[in-house]
Design a protein around this motif. Structure first.
Motif, short mmCIF file in Angstrom:
data_model
loop_
_atom_site.label_atom_id
_atom_site.label_comp_id
_atom_site.label_asym_id
_atom_site.label_seq_id
_atom_site.Cartn_x
_atom_site.Cartn_y
_atom_site.Cartn_z
N VAL A 39 0.85 -1.19 0.00
CA VAL A 39 0.00 0.00 0.00
C VAL A 39 0.89 1.24 0.00
N LEU A 40 0.67 2.11 -0.99
CA LEU A 40 1.43 3.35 -1.08
C LEU A 40 0.54 4.51 -0.67
N ASN A 41 1.16 5.53 -0.08
CA ASN A 41 0.44 6.77 0.15
C ASN A 41 0.23 7.45 -1.20
N ALA A 42 -0.58 8.50 -1.23
CA ALA A 42 -0.80 9.23 -2.48
C ALA A 42 0.52 9.74 -3.04
N SER A 43 1.49 9.95 -2.15
CA SER A 43 2.82 10.44 -2.53
C SER A 43 3.75 9.33 -3.02
N TYR A 44 3.23 8.13 -3.16
CA TYR A 44 3.98 6.94 -3.56
C TYR A 44 4.90 6.40 -2.46
N GLU A 45 4.80 6.97 -1.29
CA GLU A 45 5.60 6.47 -0.18
C GLU A 45 4.96 5.16 0.32
N PRO A 46 5.74 4.08 0.43
CA PRO A 46 5.16 2.83 0.93
C PRO A 46 4.77 2.96 2.40
N ILE A 47 3.55 2.58 2.73
CA ILE A 47 3.13 2.76 4.12
C ILE A 47 2.65 1.48 4.77
N ASN A 48 2.35 0.47 3.99
CA ASN A 48 1.76 -0.69 4.66
C ASN A 48 1.75 -1.88 3.71
#
Ligand code: ZN
Length: 201
Positions: A39-48
């Motif tokens: 799961v990526l944040n809207a910023s493409y940062e992986p978060i989960n």
């Protein structure tokens, strides 16, 4: 995510999910619903990391979109659905420096199923948790005082401090924070080429 055929688009999400999942179970695709999805944040940062089933729900609710697919289809009565491998939230979510729930499972995950005294890697069922400062001597059940331990080491240590038992911790136990989760996501990402570009930057 693509809906592969004709008549499914107008279905309300709830009916759609119901028919999708029940058909998937009938078709024996249930295991595909547990495949891990990044799961990526809207910023493409992986978060989960979540299970495919949850990822599909997020996509169908319009909360996330599929960035990558895992090549499997979920077959339902009238259509097939591509199972995502990576999804991205459509709205940015601020991720607090959260600590995850303190649980046996998460301690084993943090310590990668490795006895923190003798470095043996074992199945979860063959591991226990050790209070570094023994409970009988005021040690708390916290991230910083609980470590993964094999049964022989646990018996040997008993109600002693590690130093008294002439044992040494592999590393200082820490809370399971976002940094740790990223590390775990990276390790999981090694096995999935589609995750790599989001995790190794
Ligand atoms: Zn051990």
């Amino acid at each position: 995510m693509a809906l592969e055929t004709n008549s499914s688009v107008g279905l309300p999400v709830r009916d759609y999910l119901h028919s999708t999942f029940s058909a998937a179970h009938q078709a024996g695709d249930a295991h595909a619903m547990h495949a891990p999805v990044l799961v990526l944040n809207a910023s493409y940062e992986p978060i989960n990391v979540c299970a495919a089933r949850r990822a599909i729900v997020l996509v169908l609710k319009g909360v996330a979109m599929a960035e990558e697919e895992n090549g499997h289809y979920l077959h339902a009565a009238r259509f097939a659905l591509r199972v995502p491998s990576v999804i991205r939230l459509l709205e940015y979510r601020r991720i607090p420096h959260q600590t995850r729930a303190l649980s046996r499972k998460n301690i084993l995950l943090r310590d990668r199923n490795t006895c923190q005294y003798c470095a043996t890697v074992l199945a979860s069922s063959e591991l226990t948790l050790d209070h570094v400062v023994p409970r009988s001597r005021g040690g708390a059940s916290t991230w910083e005082n609980l470590v993964t331990c094999c049964h022989p080491c646990n018996r040997h240590k008993g109600n002693q401090y590690p130093s008294e038992a002439r044992m040494k911790l592999m590393r200082e136990p820490r809370s399971f924070n976002l940094h740790t989760s990223r590390h775990i996501m990276r390790m999981m990402g090694h096995s999935d080429a589609k995750w790599r570009k989001y995790l190794f930057y």
